[in-house]
Design a protein around this motif. Structure first.
Motif, PDB file in Angstrom:
ATOM      1  N   ILE A  76       0.848  -1.195   0.000  1.00  0.00           N
ATOM      2  CA  ILE A  76       0.000   0.000   0.000  1.00  0.00           C
ATOM      3  C   ILE A  76       0.884   1.245   0.000  1.00  0.00           C
ATOM      4  O   ILE A  76       1.953   1.251   0.621  1.00  0.00           O
ATOM      5  CB  ILE A  76      -0.913   0.005   1.246  1.00  0.00           C
ATOM      6  CG1 ILE A  76      -1.885  -1.176   1.180  1.00  0.00           C
ATOM      7  CG2 ILE A  76      -1.680   1.319   1.381  1.00  0.00           C
ATOM      8  CD1 ILE A  76      -2.646  -1.411   2.461  1.00  0.00           C
ATOM      9  N   MET A  77       0.434   2.296  -0.691  1.00  0.00           N
ATOM     10  CA  MET A  77       1.142   3.576  -0.679  1.00  0.00           C
ATOM     11  C   MET A  77       0.254   4.652  -0.073  1.00  0.00           C
ATOM     12  O   MET A  77      -0.896   4.828  -0.495  1.00  0.00           O
ATOM     13  CB  MET A  77       1.569   3.978  -2.095  1.00  0.00           C
ATOM     14  CG  MET A  77       2.278   5.330  -2.161  1.00  0.00           C
ATOM     15  SD  MET A  77       2.820   5.744  -3.829  1.00  0.00           S
ATOM     16  CE  MET A  77       4.204   4.620  -4.005  1.00  0.00           C
ATOM     17  N   LEU A  78       0.784   5.357   0.918  1.00  0.00           N
ATOM     18  CA  LEU A  78       0.091   6.488   1.537  1.00  0.00           C
ATOM     19  C   LEU A  78       0.997   7.703   1.408  1.00  0.00           C
ATOM     20  O   LEU A  78       2.154   7.663   1.842  1.00  0.00           O
ATOM     21  CB  LEU A  78      -0.203   6.210   3.010  1.00  0.00           C
ATOM     22  CG  LEU A  78      -1.074   4.990   3.327  1.00  0.00           C
ATOM     23  CD1 LEU A  78      -1.197   4.804   4.829  1.00  0.00           C
ATOM     24  CD2 LEU A  78      -2.457   5.122   2.696  1.00  0.00           C
ATOM     25  N   SER A  79       0.479   8.783   0.828  1.00  0.00           N
ATOM     26  CA  SER A  79       1.328   9.937   0.544  1.00  0.00           C
ATOM     27  C   SER A  79       0.620  11.249   0.847  1.00  0.00           C
ATOM     28  O   SER A  79      -0.609  11.344   0.757  1.00  0.00           O
ATOM     29  CB  SER A  79       1.763   9.919  -0.927  1.00  0.00           C
ATOM     30  OG  SER A  79       2.520  11.063  -1.243  1.00  0.00           O
ATOM     31  N   GLY A  80       1.426  12.236   1.184  1.00  0.00           N
ATOM     32  CA  GLY A  80       0.892  13.587   1.374  1.00  0.00           C
ATOM     33  C   GLY A  80       0.784  14.334   0.072  1.00  0.00           C
ATOM     34  O   GLY A  80       0.164  15.408   0.003  1.00  0.00           O
ATOM     35  N   ASP A  81       1.401  13.785  -0.997  1.00  0.00           N
ATOM     36  CA  ASP A  81       1.314  14.408  -2.316  1.00  0.00           C
ATOM     37  C   ASP A  81      -0.115  14.258  -2.849  1.00  0.00           C
ATOM     38  O   ASP A  81      -0.890  13.434  -2.363  1.00  0.00           O
ATOM     39  CB  ASP A  81       2.314  13.738  -3.260  1.00  0.00           C
ATOM     40  CG  ASP A  81       2.747  14.673  -4.388  1.00  0.00           C
ATOM     41  OD1 ASP A  81       2.060  15.693  -4.597  1.00  0.00           O
ATOM     42  OD2 ASP A  81       3.754  14.371  -5.037  1.00  0.00           O
ATOM     43  N   LYS A  82      -0.456  15.033  -3.876  1.00  0.00           N
ATOM     44  CA  LYS A  82      -1.835  14.986  -4.356  1.00  0.00           C
ATOM     45  C   LYS A  82      -2.179  13.601  -4.897  1.00  0.00           C
ATOM     46  O   LYS A  82      -1.307  12.881  -5.398  1.00  0.00           O
ATOM     47  CB  LYS A  82      -2.102  16.078  -5.381  1.00  0.00           C
ATOM     48  CG  LYS A  82      -1.342  15.996  -6.680  1.00  0.00           C
ATOM     49  CD  LYS A  82      -1.699  17.201  -7.544  1.00  0.00           C
ATOM     50  CE  LYS A  82      -1.039  17.126  -8.905  1.00  0.00           C
ATOM     51  NZ  LYS A  82      -1.386  18.273  -9.762  1.00  0.00           N
ATOM     52  N   ASP A  83      -3.434  13.262  -4.787  1.00  0.00           N
ATOM     53  CA  ASP A  83      -3.871  11.896  -5.045  1.00  0.00           C
ATOM     54  C   ASP A  83      -3.593  11.447  -6.468  1.00  0.00           C
ATOM     55  O   ASP A  83      -3.239  10.298  -6.701  1.00  0.00           O
ATOM     56  CB  ASP A  83      -5.361  11.771  -4.727  1.00  0.00           C
ATOM     57  CG  ASP A  83      -5.823  10.319  -4.740  1.00  0.00           C
ATOM     58  OD1 ASP A  83      -5.282   9.525  -3.946  1.00  0.00           O
ATOM     59  OD2 ASP A  83      -6.697   9.975  -5.565  1.00  0.00           O
ATOM     60  N   SER A  84      -3.745  12.346  -7.435  1.00  0.00           N
ATOM     61  CA  SER A  84      -3.542  11.951  -8.835  1.00  0.00           C
ATOM     62  C   SER A  84      -2.110  11.494  -9.077  1.00  0.00           C
ATOM     63  O   SER A  84      -1.870  10.507  -9.781  1.00  0.00           O
ATOM     64  CB  SER A  84      -3.889  13.119  -9.766  1.00  0.00           C
ATOM     65  OG  SER A  84      -3.112  14.262  -9.442  1.00  0.00           O
ATOM     66  N   ILE A  85      -1.138  12.194  -8.474  1.00  0.00           N
ATOM     67  CA  ILE A  85       0.266  11.803  -8.630  1.00  0.00           C
ATOM     68  C   ILE A  85       0.539  10.489  -7.901  1.00  0.00           C
ATOM     69  O   ILE A  85       1.218   9.596  -8.413  1.00  0.00           O
ATOM     70  CB  ILE A  85       1.192  12.915  -8.094  1.00  0.00           C
ATOM     71  CG1 ILE A  85       1.035  14.175  -8.946  1.00  0.00           C
ATOM     72  CG2 ILE A  85       2.638  12.455  -8.073  1.00  0.00           C
ATOM     73  CD1 ILE A  85       1.843  15.355  -8.460  1.00  0.00           C
TER      74      ILE A  85
END
Length: 656
Positions: free
Chosen positions: A498-507
């Motif tokens: 799984i990937m969880l990121s603070g970057d915008k969802d589309s990226i």
């Protein structure tokens, strides 16, 4: 070191490290001597020679006077060099209230053998035990060698510039911002920034990578790196106790103190097991008197002595910690630092890997990906307009644009202003230039191509003199081994990534799709990541490892079953919070960490099965009068040596 006695200090020091001793014995537990030392084996060699001569005389019966007190004195001479140190250690333990140690077991068993006239067996048991202890000590030192090698990275001094010259001082005395000099072949004593134009450094001990690195002026350099070419000067950026090498040393020293559950169990087991077998041996000697018609005290005492020799828990209590030391050493050699043996165990149970994006699977450095011009400007002209206006900004995207190289003299911008949340506006070569998002251009009534709506990367739109001129896309690059990392993590048995990121969802979704990640979510705050991981942990039979590198990842690293931090680019907070540190910042090391954990656990359990299996069989044979003292020696020392050889395999495995 005296040549007249077997040096049990090194033996008990290694045992203490492995939690074999139950109390502090006053020995030097920091014995780091390496290499073969004949002095350690000298008493055993003398004992062996005297024993062989005695057995030969007994066998051929060539000397009539070799009997009675003469024979006893001869075998006592063979016994004392190896037996006296063991009995001495047993007596020390008894005075401290700790009766049931392996020293006590071997002392009673061999003295008992002398008591019933089996002198050669008494000497042989103690001799093989002493030699086995020496081999165990050597194996522990070898297993710890890769970890202890890090201690050699601690620099003794730093050449700091004071009073118009470089003077040698302790690294702890150097302040932040001072200039230090590092000569060829010397270790960099503190973290800093390279002042010299360039430098060539070996960072293998820090990162596990053998490839030397070339650094240019202004680049960061870490303590523990070795200068390979020319004298270089460095401006310090951290105090010594905050430097990378000090941080690594602290983690390594603490790692050996954090025991796995298996180690702790065996330690407790040995405390209960040893007194039980002593009482069983006493019962085996005396109880048959009430049940056996032809009871012979000497025969049953011999069986009890065999029982004691077999029951010595050396194979268990030395081979298990040795296995974990081997795992920690193998990981360290590959640029992976486990903060304790317990995390080697936990890594084997992980079935879900959650990872951050930026700095974990991407390089954390923004670069121009695409450049599209709409008007008649060439790419070079277009970029000169854009660079001129972006020079007035400190935004990370602006820094990425400024790295673009153009030929010829650049343009200059005037009257530059920042429009909050939209971008920049200014004058370049007499032309009004806008650089920013779609809202900036539309608010100035400039038509924008609809094709940009499908672009997920960060985008900078440019308008020159009221017309849409083109755009550049800015994106973070995937790390070179990112695809390999995901493939190997799956091969290691991980069922969900799984990937969880603070970057915008589309990226985030685009990167996840590129890598073949199962599920991804972007636009998350630190508390959102924490909430998602806590949800996963509540699922039945789910064990979660989280991989991150930033300050915002620290809460999730702390709550995960195993927190893994990127140690090179990662923040200090993330590194301090994590359980495992990837020194090379390579995500492919994650699968290697899982593999090392599984191999370590496998070898530990093989040793447990081997030790218990052989001992149970020979114990039954000994109690039944079938096994002799020689089989007892194999069941104790022989099994211990087999377990050691098995554990040493961890250090010889090829993890590439």
């Amino acid at each position: 070191m005296k040549k007249s006695r077997l040096d049990l200090r090194s033996l008990t020091a290694s045992k203490k490290t492995c939690e074999h001793c139950h109390d502090d014995d006053g020995h030097n537990h920091n014995d780091t001597s390496e290499g073969f030392n004949i002095n350690l084996y000298f008493p055993a060699i003398i004992s062996f020679i005297i024993l062989i001569i005695g057995i030969t005389i007994d066998y051929f019966n060539t000397l009539p006077f070799f009997e009675g007190y003469v024979r006893l004195a001869w075998y006592l001479t063979a016994y004392i060099p190896v037996g006296f140190p063991v009995i001495k250690e047993g007596w020390k333990s008894i005075k401290k209230g700790n009766f049931f140690t392996e020293f006590f077991l071997m002392g009673i068993a061999t003295i008992g053998a002398f008591g019933i006239g089996d002198y050669p067996e008494g000497v042989a048991v103690m001799l093989f035990y002493a030699v086995g202890e020496l081999f165990q000590s050597a194996a522990v030192k070898r297993a710890k060698g890769n970890i202890k090698a890090l201690l050699d990275l601690r620099p003794d001094q730093a050449l700091v510039y004071r009073n118009n010259s470089f003077i040698a001082v302790s690294p702890e005395e150097v302040k932040i911002g001072e200039k230090i000099q590092v000569r060829v072949g010397e270790k960099v004593p503190l973290d800093g920034e390279l002042i010299s134009e360039k430098g060539f450094f070996n960072t293998a001990a820090l990162t596990g990578e053998s490839k030397p690195y070339s650094l240019k002026k202004g680049k960061p350099i870490y303590a523990g790196s070795i200068n390979l070419d020319g004298v270089v000067e460095i401006k310090t950026t951290k105090k010594f106790n905050e430097s990378s090498i000090a941080r690594i040393l602290d983690m390594v020293q603490n790692a050996t103190a954090r025991k796995s559950k298996t180690e702790l169990f065996i330690r407790k087991f040995a405390r209960i097991y040893t007194p039980i077998v002593v009482y069983l041996a006493i019962g085996l000697t005396l109880l048959p008197y009430f049940f056996v018609d032809d009871y012979v005290f000497r025969d049953w005492l011999y069986r009890a002595l065999i029982f004691l020799v077999i029951s010595c828990p050396c194979a268990l209590v030395i081979s298990i910690p040795l296995g974990y030391f081997g795992g920690l050493g193998a990981a360290s050699r590959n640029g992976i630092l486990f903060k304790g043996a317990s995390f080697l165990d936990t890594m084997t149970k992980i079935n879900t890997v959650v990872m951050d994006k930026t700095g974990t699977v991407t390089k954390g450095v923004f670069k121009i990906q695409d450049l599209v011009t709409i008007q008649i400007f060439t790419e070079a002209e277009f970029m000169k307009y854009l660079i001129a206006i972006e020079e007035q900004s400190t935004h990370p995207i602006a820094k990425a644009i400024l790295e673009y190289k153009t030929e010829g003299e650049g343009f200059k911008a005037t009257d530059v202003s920042e429009i909050a949340g939209k971008g920049l506006k200014g004058t370049v070569n007499g032309k009004i230039v806008l650089a920013g998002n779609k809202a900036l251009l539309t608010s100035n009534k400039i038509n924008v191509s609809t094709e940009i709506d499908n672009i997920v990367e960060s985008i900078v739109l440019v308008a020159i003199d009221g017309k849409f001129a083109g755009y550049v896309t800015i994106a973070d690059e995937l790390k070179d081994d990112a695809h390999q990392a995901i493939k190997e993590i799956r091969a290691a048995g991980i069922t969900k990534i799984i990937m969880l990121s603070g970057d915008k969802d589309s990226i985030t979704q685009k990167v996840a799709k590129q890598l073949g990640i199962d599920w991804a979510k972007g636009g998350l705050l630190p508390e959102d990541k924490l909430e998602e991981v806590e949800k996963l942990k509540k699922l039945p039979s789910t064990k979660v490892a989280f991989i991150g590198d930033g300050i915002n990842d620290a809460p999730v690293l702390a709550v995960s079953d195993v927190g893994i931090a990127m140690g090179g680019l990662g923040s200090d907070v993330a590194v301090e919070t994590a359980d495992v540190i990837i020194q090379t910042d390579q995500p492919s090391k994650i699968a290697k960490a899982i593999e090392i954990g599984k191999s370590t656990r496998s070898i530990v359990w093989q040793n447990i099965a081997l030790a218990f299996g052989v001992k149970v069989v020979v114990l039954m044979l000994g109690a039944g009068g079938v096994a002799t003292m020689w089989e007892a020696v194999f069941a104790d020392v022989g099994v211990a040596l087999l377990a050691i050889l098995n554990a040493v395999r961890l250090q010889r495995m090829n993890w590439d």
